[in-house]
Design a protein around this motif. Structure first.
Motif, short mmCIF file in Angstrom:
data_model
loop_
_atom_site.label_atom_id
_atom_site.label_comp_id
_atom_site.label_asym_id
_atom_site.label_seq_id
_atom_site.Cartn_x
_atom_site.Cartn_y
_atom_site.Cartn_z
N ALA A 66 0.69 -0.88 -0.19
CA ALA A 66 0.41 -0.08 0.03
C ALA A 66 0.97 1.14 0.02
N ALA A 67 1.76 1.03 0.40
CA ALA A 67 2.96 2.71 0.26
C ALA A 67 2.68 2.98 -0.52
N ALA A 68 3.18 3.93 -0.80
CA ALA A 68 2.92 5.04 -2.42
C ALA A 68 4.24 5.81 -2.01
N THR A 69 5.11 6.36 -0.88
CA THR A 69 6.04 6.81 -0.99
C THR A 69 7.46 6.02 0.00
N PRO A 70 8.26 6.42 -0.59
CA PRO A 70 9.23 5.61 0.68
C PRO A 70 9.48 5.70 1.45
N GLU A 71 9.01 7.30 1.95
CA GLU A 71 8.45 7.94 3.73
C GLU A 71 7.27 6.93 3.80
N ASP A 72 6.37 6.50 3.30
CA ASP A 72 5.18 5.07 3.86
C ASP A 72 6.28 3.71 3.81
N LEU A 73 7.32 3.80 2.71
CA LEU A 73 7.87 2.38 3.28
C LEU A 73 8.62 2.47 5.00
#
Length: 80
Positions: A66-73
């Motif tokens: 579901a992560a959309a950005t590296p920050e989400d990861l």
């Protein structure tokens, strides 16, 4: 010029980072389990089993997909 991140590749890299990091944790948990087993501490053994299950399942966490950005990861990290 903006830099774009290949999120498909980033997700796989993140899964591999989790796999690498959990190796050391599994070693520690194995030792904890053996000590609990020797002491007959079924509660401690169950806690170790539960923690190992979380780590085993961590690379398949749906939050990674579901992560959309590296920050989400970076928010998907099973270690304290």
């Amino acid at each position: 010029m903006t830099v774009s991140v290949n999120m498909t590749k980033a997700k796989e890299i993140w899964r591999n980072k989790i796999r690498e990091a959990r190796t050391e944790e599994f070693t520690k948990l194995d030792a904890q389990y053996m000590r609990a087993d020797e002491a007959g501490d079924t509660e401690a053994k169950a806690a170790v089993v539960a923690r190992k299950t979380v780590l085993r399942d961590a690379p398949a966490d749906p939050a990674i997909d579901a992560a959309a950005t590296p920050e989400d990861l970076k928010k998907v990290w099973p270690f304290e």
